[in-house]
Design an enzyme around this catalytic site. Sequence first.
Site, PDB file in Angstrom:
ATOM      1  N   LYS A   1       1.918  -3.077   6.492  1.00  4.96           N
ATOM      2  CA  LYS A   1       2.219  -2.875   5.064  1.00  4.96           C
ATOM      3  C   LYS A   1       3.693  -2.520   4.845  1.00  4.96           C
ATOM      4  O   LYS A   1       4.265  -2.912   3.829  1.00  4.96           O
ATOM      5  CB  LYS A   1       1.296  -1.803   4.473  1.00  4.96           C
ATOM      6  CG  LYS A   1      -0.166  -2.263   4.362  1.00  4.96           C
ATOM      7  CD  LYS A   1      -0.305  -3.467   3.420  1.00  4.96           C
ATOM      8  CE  LYS A   1      -1.752  -3.764   3.071  1.00  4.96           C
ATOM      9  NZ  LYS A   1      -1.885  -4.928   2.164  1.00  4.96           N
TER      10      LYS A   1
ATOM     11  N   SER B   1       0.864  -1.179   0.000  1.00  3.98           N
ATOM     12  CA  SER B   1       0.000   0.000   0.000  1.00  3.98           C
ATOM     13  C   SER B   1       0.906   1.235   0.000  1.00  3.98           C
ATOM     14  O   SER B   1       2.097   1.135   0.340  1.00  3.98           O
ATOM     15  CB  SER B   1      -0.832  -0.006   1.290  1.00  3.98           C
ATOM     16  OG  SER B   1      -1.453   1.241   1.505  1.00  3.98           O
TER      17      SER B   1
HETATM   18  N1  LIG Z   1      -8.693  -0.179  -1.262  1.00  6.60           N
HETATM   19  C1  LIG Z   1      -7.631   0.561  -1.025  1.00  6.60           C
HETATM   20  O1  LIG Z   1      -7.695   1.808  -0.947  1.00  6.60           O
HETATM   21  C2  LIG Z   1      -6.280  -0.088  -0.871  1.00  6.60           C
HETATM   22  C3  LIG Z   1      -5.151   0.762  -0.836  1.00  6.60           C
HETATM   23  C4  LIG Z   1      -3.910   0.188  -0.688  1.00  6.60           C
HETATM   24  C5  LIG Z   1      -3.767  -1.173  -0.564  1.00  6.60           C
HETATM   25  N2  LIG Z   1      -4.882  -1.971  -0.596  1.00  6.60           N
HETATM   26  C6  LIG Z   1      -4.667  -3.411  -0.448  1.00  6.60           C
HETATM   27  O2  LIG Z   1      -5.197  -4.076  -1.581  1.00  6.60           O
HETATM   28  C7  LIG Z   1      -5.574  -5.396  -1.214  1.00  6.60           C
HETATM   29  C8  LIG Z   1      -7.008  -5.650  -1.645  1.00  6.60           C
HETATM   30  O3  LIG Z   1      -7.836  -4.760  -0.893  1.00  6.60           O
HETATM   31  P1  LIG Z   1      -9.294  -4.309  -1.344  1.00  6.60           P
HETATM   32  O4  LIG Z   1      -9.313  -2.841  -1.329  1.00  6.60           O
HETATM   33  O5  LIG Z   1      -9.697  -5.056  -2.553  1.00  6.60           O
HETATM   34  O6  LIG Z   1     -10.111  -4.794  -0.064  1.00  6.60           O
HETATM   35  P2  LIG Z   1     -11.419  -5.690   0.071  1.00  6.60           P
HETATM   36  O7  LIG Z   1     -11.839  -5.552   1.490  1.00  6.60           O
HETATM   37  O8  LIG Z   1     -12.404  -5.347  -0.989  1.00  6.60           O
HETATM   38  O9  LIG Z   1     -10.871  -7.157  -0.203  1.00  6.60           O
HETATM   39  C9  LIG Z   1     -10.071  -7.835   0.735  1.00  6.60           C
HETATM   40  C10 LIG Z   1      -9.977  -9.292   0.356  1.00  6.60           C
HETATM   41  O10 LIG Z   1      -9.208  -9.969   1.366  1.00  6.60           O
HETATM   42  C11 LIG Z   1      -9.926 -11.115   1.762  1.00  6.60           C
HETATM   43  N3  LIG Z   1      -9.631 -11.468   3.153  1.00  6.60           N
HETATM   44  C12 LIG Z   1      -9.846 -10.703   4.252  1.00  6.60           C
HETATM   45  N4  LIG Z   1      -9.533 -11.402   5.356  1.00  6.60           N
HETATM   46  C13 LIG Z   1      -9.095 -12.617   4.936  1.00  6.60           C
HETATM   47  C14 LIG Z   1      -8.652 -13.787   5.600  1.00  6.60           C
HETATM   48  N5  LIG Z   1      -8.584 -13.876   6.931  1.00  6.60           N
HETATM   49  N6  LIG Z   1      -8.276 -14.853   4.854  1.00  6.60           N
HETATM   50  C15 LIG Z   1      -8.349 -14.800   3.501  1.00  6.60           C
HETATM   51  N7  LIG Z   1      -8.782 -13.735   2.814  1.00  6.60           N
HETATM   52  C16 LIG Z   1      -9.147 -12.652   3.526  1.00  6.60           C
HETATM   53  C17 LIG Z   1     -11.405 -10.723   1.632  1.00  6.60           C
HETATM   54  O11 LIG Z   1     -12.247 -11.853   1.623  1.00  6.60           O
HETATM   55  C18 LIG Z   1     -11.355  -9.985   0.305  1.00  6.60           C
HETATM   56  O12 LIG Z   1     -11.395 -10.867  -0.776  1.00  6.60           O
HETATM   57  C19 LIG Z   1      -5.342  -5.490   0.296  1.00  6.60           C
HETATM   58  O13 LIG Z   1      -4.067  -6.036   0.541  1.00  6.60           O
HETATM   59  C20 LIG Z   1      -5.362  -4.043   0.740  1.00  6.60           C
HETATM   60  O14 LIG Z   1      -4.668  -3.845   1.942  1.00  6.60           O
HETATM   61  C21 LIG Z   1      -6.120  -1.452  -0.762  1.00  6.60           C
END
Ligand SMILES: NC(=O)c1ccc[n+]([C@@H]2O[C@H](COP(=O)([O-])OP(=O)(O)OC[C@H]3O[C@@H](n4cnc5c(N)ncnc54)[C@H](O)[C@@H]3O)[C@@H](O)[C@H]2O)c1
Length: 259
Positions: free
Chosen positions: A154, A137
């Site tokens: 992160k 991130s």
């Molecule tokens: N959305 C943002 O602004 C953003 C920014 C930077 C980084 N990220 C990173 O991108 C990645 C995807 O995030 P997103 O925004 O799609 O979030 P999201 O909440 O939509 O998706 C998260 C995913 O992780 C899975 N998950 C959560 N807990 C779990 C567990 N215990 N075991 C297995 N799977 C699990 C969920 O089922 C889901 O599929 C993550 O690593 C997040 O930290 C997101």
Amino acid sequence: MDLAGKNVVYLGGFGGIGQKVCAELLERQLKALAVFDLAPNDQLMGAWQAKYPNTEIFYQKVDITQKPELEAAYKAAAARLQHFDLVVNGMGLMNDHFVELTIQINLLGLINSSLLALEHMDQTKGGRGGLVVNISSVAGLQPTPLMSIYSAAKHGVTAFTRGLADPAYYAHTGVAFITICPGFTDTPLLADMLDKTTFSFETPMKKIIPKVKRQPPEVCARNMVKVIEQGQNGGVWKLDVGEMEELDMPVMWKPVLQD
Ligand SMILES: NC(=O)c1ccc[n+]([C@@H]2O[C@H](COP(=O)([O-])OP(=O)(O)OC[C@H]3O[C@@H](n4cnc5c(N)ncnc54)[C@H](O)[C@@H]3O)[C@@H](O)[C@H]2O)c1
């Protein structure tokens, strides 16, 4: 990496970013896509399989905090696919009220998954080499005080992934490691963000959050697949506000050797 004919494992493939990246990957004539996630999404799987009948698509239940479950999922996927070309660790949780879980899902789970992926992909262990993409991130590049625990996890992801991308490891295993650092992306992860901060008292930082520019997940996904196709081992990519940039990471310390 040319994705046509490749076997892909995607952890968190039903999440906001994950499902858009999977959709983009499926456009590349994959041989197979294994989605590891907490819960199934039969509707999405059905739609994908109907649209891409030549790709083998399947789901493995994985709670990333449960190491035996993770090991079993890798084993089952390996039995089905024989080898993996690309593994994406794309699961995540942002809620600083859950300290241990934040570290378990974002960091410990990602480390365990990366090491298991290596067991199957390492060319010195019978694998074919390949690519592991770990989602960090912008909070893994720069401290984000409002989410200090998430940010710490992160930062761990960035350090771990850069460590495993050491050229000596890559030469040995044939497995490349790339770090992806998205900025604010419109997914369920950001829901009720102000209720999930490290501390609940008011600070001026909280006023800024609603004003931060967000990117749609499909834009982030398109750029992420470009990185997968074009990126090199050790790359750290910022994917923010619809743009992609490979970062030049500063060297902050070098060991001083004794005479
Ligand atoms: N959305 C943002 O602004 C953003 C920014 C930077 C980084 N990220 C990173 O991108 C990645 C995807 O995030 P997103 O925004 O799609 O979030 P999201 O909440 O939509 O998706 C998260 C995913 O992780 C899975 N998950 C959560 N807990 C779990 C567990 N215990 N075991 C297995 N799977 C699990 C969920 O089922 C889901 O599929 C993550 O690593 C997040 O930290 C997101």
